[in-house]
Design an enzyme around this catalytic site. Structure first.
Site, short mmCIF file in Angstrom:
data_model
loop_
_atom_site.label_atom_id
_atom_site.label_comp_id
_atom_site.label_asym_id
_atom_site.label_seq_id
_atom_site.Cartn_x
_atom_site.Cartn_y
_atom_site.Cartn_z
N GLN A 169 0.87 -1.43 0.17
CA GLN A 169 -0.02 0.00 -0.04
C GLN A 169 0.80 1.22 -0.04
O GLN A 169 1.51 1.47 1.09
CB GLN A 169 -1.05 0.04 1.02
N GLY A 170 1.10 1.69 -1.27
CA GLY A 170 1.92 3.21 -1.31
C GLY A 170 0.90 4.42 -0.73
O GLY A 170 0.05 4.09 -0.31
N ALA A 171 1.70 5.39 -1.10
CA ALA A 171 0.85 6.68 -0.70
C ALA A 171 -0.13 6.93 -1.55
O ALA A 171 -1.24 7.53 -1.11
CB ALA A 171 2.07 7.90 -0.83
N GLU A 172 -0.02 6.72 -2.87
CA GLU A 172 -1.30 6.82 -3.76
C GLU A 172 -1.81 5.74 -4.48
O GLU A 172 -3.00 5.91 -5.02
CB GLU A 172 -0.79 7.97 -5.07
N ALA A 173 -1.44 4.55 -4.32
CA ALA A 173 -1.98 3.40 -5.02
C ALA A 173 -1.75 2.24 -4.12
O ALA A 173 -0.82 2.04 -3.23
CB ALA A 173 -1.17 3.27 -6.30
N LYS A 174 -2.66 1.42 -4.14
CA LYS A 174 -2.70 -0.07 -3.91
C LYS A 174 -1.96 -1.28 -4.95
O LYS A 174 -2.69 -0.99 -6.05
CB LYS A 174 -4.25 -0.45 -3.41
N ILE A 175 -1.29 -1.83 -4.34
CA ILE A 175 -0.52 -2.60 -5.40
C ILE A 175 -1.18 -4.13 -4.82
O ILE A 175 -0.92 -4.72 -4.04
CB ILE A 175 0.89 -2.79 -5.46
N ASP B 136 9.84 10.62 -10.90
CA ASP B 136 10.05 10.13 -9.40
C ASP B 136 11.01 8.96 -9.29
O ASP B 136 10.67 7.81 -8.73
CB ASP B 136 8.80 9.49 -8.83
#
Lengths: 208, 331
Positions: A9-15, A124
């Site tokens: 779970q990143g800052a902007e997306a779920k993997i 990034d």
């Protein structure tokens, strides 16, 4: 749809790990953020999903290792792509031998040059966004990227990596020098003016 | 240990007296005066003159309010930087005079790190946060990693407070413009597209500032512009903070700096924290803005960790970056 397992779970997306036509895939789903108004939220999610898939496809064409894209759903902000089971550079760079570290850094630089040669800006470049698999550096997360031919944009792109290395791999501050070495090797055009630009960007920062 | 801290990096001259209790900070007094230019931005010499006029009285007032004697004070701390040279020199000069007169040790501290430490020192359960530090001159996302407070993201051009002030000045608001913009934004209804500029974990505001001024010249409603500025810049700030939290794998977020007084910004960062099951912290407003207490508290931490400074070494450093400080008081 088969069972999905959240990998990260990143800052902007779920993997999530999933299956797509028999292949192991990850689904990157950009999450709606309730802290921002929907005008901004929708704009960012749509634009980044579209841009990311476009840039990945293009980078692949120029020989940069990126996951294969299977499906893009801009409306829901989902990209379905090849599952990589390599290791994040962030997790290995501090733990490999000196020789290997230098080799990896040069390889990173060479790959950045490959997409910069074609005016692809990643946006990034951090060691969290690179995966080492089959002795190749795979780049992920082009969501902040763009197409831009300017020296400025390429300089900023490298500056982001420089900062990431300084903060996350501060014991090995020479890493970035080796990245630049590889970069110079593979860049078509004037690498020195881009490297000079990095110095200018550093000085632009506060208190430099 | 009792420490008197002197802050004077920019608009504010502030004096605080703090006491250390089992690693926590209790603030005995915290007084300040703010230089407000009649027009335009800050003039370093004028600001320094302002500080010179008030600093002696503020020192006396702070000691009186703390209900202690000058002889009880164990340490004098001052902001060494970053900031405006003339202002920093005024604070440092006062600190040296006090140190020599009282025959007590002196220590120069980093202003940005002080913003972070006062949060940890005065709030319960705030131990290892990512700090979103937003003020006039500074906009940084800071966290502890590998022995230092590292800057994970920062502005590539102007600070968020500076962005708000510049816009405010262009449309005729008084300094500081943040509170006025916050009020106007409450009445805004329509979102006007503004550039959203994030590079990695860094951020830039100058393009947005130009676009916002353009809207104003083209006769768009000031309320709508203010609303759009806040929504866009604060969303970007919240996003880079969240990125830094994901990157450093930390689950606490702390606000600091003058802009942290803005309710909208607090609300947005708090929402973000809640959605990722992180804890949200914000110090009381007196410790968000520039103040002497935070300088005093960081002085205590540094002194207790064994750092010493001679008067001859008590230089100021206008470009004293956050990541130049060796954090000897943490493991």
């Amino acid at each position: 749809m088969s069972k999905e397992l959240i990998l990260y779970q990143g800052a902007e997306a779920k993997i999530c790990k999933s299956k797509y036509m028999g292949f192991d895939v990850v689904k990157k789903k950009r999450i709606n953020k309730s802290y921002r108004i929907k005008e901004i939220d929708n704009r960012l999610i749509f634009y980044r999903t579209k841009e990311e898939s476009k840039l990945m496809t293009e980078a692949r064409k120029y020989g940069v290792s990126v996951p294969i894209i299977f499906d893009v759903d801009t409306e829901n902000g989902i990209i379905t792509m090849e599952y990589l089971n390599g290791k994040r550079i962030k997790d290995i760079l501090n733990n490999v031998s000196e020789e290997e570290r230098i080799r990896i850094c040069r390889m990173i630089g060479e790959n950045i040059a490959k997409f910069h040669n074609n005016d692809i800006i990643h946006g990034d470049i951090t060691t969290s966004n690179m995966i080492l698999q089959d002795n190749r550096i795979h780049f992920i997360d082009f969501g902040l990227g763009e197409k831009n031919c300017e020296i400025e944009a390429k300089g900023v792109d490298l500056h982001v990596l420089m900062e990431a290395i300084e903060s996350t791999h501060s014991r090995y501050s020479d890493c970035f020098d080796y990245v630049l070495e590889g970069y110079k090797n593979k860049l078509k055009g004037d690498a020195n003016s881009i490297i000079k630009k990095i110095q200018e960007i550093i000085k632009r920062g506060r208190y430099r | 240990m009792l420490c008197l801290g002197i802050e004077g990096t920019a608009h504010t001259v502030g004096i605080g007296v703090v006491k250390e209790n089992n690693g926590k900070c209790s603030v005995l007094s915290n007084v300040l005066k703010i230089y407000r230019p009649k027009q335009g931005g800050i003039h370093p010499r004028e600001a320094a003159n302002h500080h010179t006029i008030y600093i002696a009285d503020l020192i006396k007032e702070s000691v009186k309010k703390a209900d202690v004697n000058f002889s009880d004070i164990d340490l004098i701390s001052f902001s060494k930087g970053p900031g405006l040279g003339p202002c920093l020199r005024t604070g440092a000069t006062a600190a040296r005079a006090l140190s020599l007169t009282l025959n007590k040790p002196i220590i120069g501290v980093n202003h940005c790190v002080a913003h972070l430490e006062i949060g940890i020192g005065t709030l319960n359960n705030c131990t290892d946060p990512v700090l979103l530090y937003t003020s006039g001159a500074n906009t940084q996302v800071i966290a502890f990693a590998e022995g230092r407070y590292r800057v994970f993201g920062e502005t590539l051009d102007i600070g968020i407070g500076n962005c708000l002030d510049k816009f405010g000045r262009a449309v005729g608001l008084d300094f500081p413009c943040g509170p006025a913009i916050e009020q106007l934004a409450l009445k805004g209804e329509k979102y006007l597209d503004l550039p959203y500029s994030i590079k990695g974990m860094d951020i830039a505001f100058s393009g947005l500032l130009t676009a916002a001024e353009q809207y104003y010249r083209n006769g768009k409603s000031l309320e709508d512009i203010c609303y759009s500025i806040q929504e866009t810049t604060f969303a970007a700030l919240t996003e880079v903070t969240e990125r830094a939290m994901a990157h450093t794998e930390k689950d606490q977020v702390l606000l600091g700096g003058g802009v942290a007084a803005n309710k909208k910004l607090r609300e947005m960062v708090q929402t973000m924290a809640k959605e990722r099951n992180a804890s949200f912290f914000v110090p009381s407003k007196d410790f968000c803005i520039d103040n002497g207490a935070m300088i005093a508290w960081l002085g205590v931490l540094m002194y207790n960790s064994g750092i010493r400074m001679k008067v001859e070494e008590s230089f100021i450093d206008q470009r004293f970056r956050t990541d130049m400080v060796d954090v000897t008081w943490r493991e």
